[in-house]
Design an enzyme around this catalytic site. Structure first.
Site, mmCIF file in Angstrom:
data_model
loop_
_atom_site.group_PDB
_atom_site.id
_atom_site.type_symbol
_atom_site.label_atom_id
_atom_site.label_comp_id
_atom_site.label_asym_id
_atom_site.label_seq_id
_atom_site.Cartn_x
_atom_site.Cartn_y
_atom_site.Cartn_z
ATOM 1 N N ILE A 100 0.718 -1.145 -0.072
ATOM 2 C CA ILE A 100 0.047 0.096 -0.028
ATOM 3 C C ILE A 100 0.936 1.322 -0.146
ATOM 4 O O ILE A 100 0.293 2.349 0.420
ATOM 5 C CB ILE A 100 -0.892 0.273 1.060
ATOM 6 C CG1 ILE A 100 -0.183 0.045 2.420
ATOM 7 C CG2 ILE A 100 -1.969 -1.061 1.187
ATOM 8 C CD1 ILE A 100 -0.829 0.396 3.726
ATOM 9 N N HIS A 118 -4.728 -3.865 -2.219
ATOM 10 C CA HIS A 118 -5.115 -3.676 -0.786
ATOM 11 C C HIS A 118 -5.265 -2.017 -0.792
ATOM 12 O O HIS A 118 -5.261 -1.290 0.654
ATOM 13 C CB HIS A 118 -4.152 -4.308 0.451
ATOM 14 C CG HIS A 118 -4.344 -5.447 0.384
ATOM 15 N ND1 HIS A 118 -3.159 -6.265 0.814
ATOM 16 C CD2 HIS A 118 -5.106 -6.392 0.179
ATOM 17 C CE1 HIS A 118 -3.497 -7.756 0.980
ATOM 18 N NE2 HIS A 118 -4.766 -7.646 0.446
ATOM 19 N N CYS A 129 -17.945 12.337 -2.687
ATOM 20 C CA CYS A 129 -17.808 12.687 -4.191
ATOM 21 C C CYS A 129 -17.002 11.231 -4.589
ATOM 22 O O CYS A 129 -16.876 11.447 -5.905
ATOM 23 C CB CYS A 129 -17.468 14.212 -4.269
ATOM 24 S SG CYS A 129 -15.586 14.185 -3.731
ATOM 25 N N SER A 188 5.071 -13.921 0.636
ATOM 26 C CA SER A 188 5.109 -15.339 1.368
ATOM 27 C C SER A 188 3.764 -16.052 1.029
ATOM 28 O O SER A 188 3.644 -17.250 1.557
ATOM 29 C CB SER A 188 5.481 -15.324 2.764
ATOM 30 O OG SER A 188 4.433 -14.426 3.449
HETATM 31 ZN ZN LIG Z 1 -15.692 14.790 -1.672
#
Ligand SMILES: [Zn+2]
Length: 243
Positions: A100, A118, A129, A188
């Protein structure tokens, strides 16, 4: 290493699957390791229900976690750069990463050939929005408001209790079925659903090359195993195979 190079040379539809081991040389600890993030923070504090119940408390802790990860100062390493460069090849089908940290994109990886399964901690998402913003918009006001509409912001990475990003798993499965070779880099293969992808690829007759510092549960099925530091081995492997 020779068997791995040959398999990659013959591949026309390469799928890469990467995990925490790709980023350790960039100073980002494996979340699940002995000195990982979850040895210092309680994972339950990062459950989506915690965010819903107390967004201000959630974000206060999340900011501490992000300070520790210090993504702004982490730099892509040679493995990120080699895979980013390989992603421009017509023989490169796609890349599913469990990471990430956003370092593959920062290294210049082709965006349409990368699924961050992820999500990414480098961004936040507005639930009102549905826009993404750089993490840096999170500042003094907690919980942070959307800079566009004032709506509630959530980390761009998948929280515990949340589904994977829309379309990400479907794309990963399509690639696994289409690939002629799956190259595992620094994973792994313990965390599902990503751990299911090698099985899908093998079922369709793909070859499997695993580059990881430690054994994985798919080693017995691999055509070649590359041990050692991925930031040294993977660039050498891709270069030798013409990627
Ligand atoms: Zn927004």
């Amino acid at each position: 290493m020779d068997a791995a190079v040959r398999a990659l040379q013959e591949s026309r539809r390469l799928l890469v699957l990467s995990g925490a081991g790709a980023s350790t040389a960039s100073g980002i600890p494996d979340f699940r390791g002995a000195s990982g993030v979850w040895s210092r923070f309680d994972p339950r504090e990062f459950h989506v229900e915690r965010w819903r119940a107390d967004p201000e408390g959630f974000w206060r802790l999340r900011m501490r976690l992000m300070e520790e990860l210090d993504l702004a100062h982490a730099k892509p390493n040679a493995a990120h750069e080699a895979l980013a460069s390989a992603s421009a090849s017509p023989r490169f089908l796609g890349h599913v990463t469990q990471n990430i940290d956003g370092l593959f994109l920062r290294a210049g990886h082709q965006e349409e050939r990368l699924v961050e399964i992820h999500g990414t901690a480098a961004k936040v998402r507005c639930l009102a929005c549905d826009r993404f913003f750089p993490y840096e918009v999170v500042g003094a006001t907690l919980p942070p408001p959307c800079p566009q509409c004032g709506g509630p912001l959530k980390p761009g990475s998948v929280l515990f209790g949340e589904p994977l990003p829309a379309g990400a798993w479907a794309q990963a499965q399509r690639w696994a079925r289409d690939a002629d070779l799956l190259l595992v880099v620094g994973s792994s293969l313990e965390v599902t659903p990503v751990a299911l992808l090698p099985g899908l690829a093998l079922e369709r007759g793909a070859r499997l090359v695993i580059a990881n510092a430690t054994p994985t549960r798919y080693d017995a099925h691999a055509d070649a195993l590359v041990r050692g530091a991925v930031e040294a081995e993977v660039p050498a492997l891709l270069r030798a195979a013409g990627f």
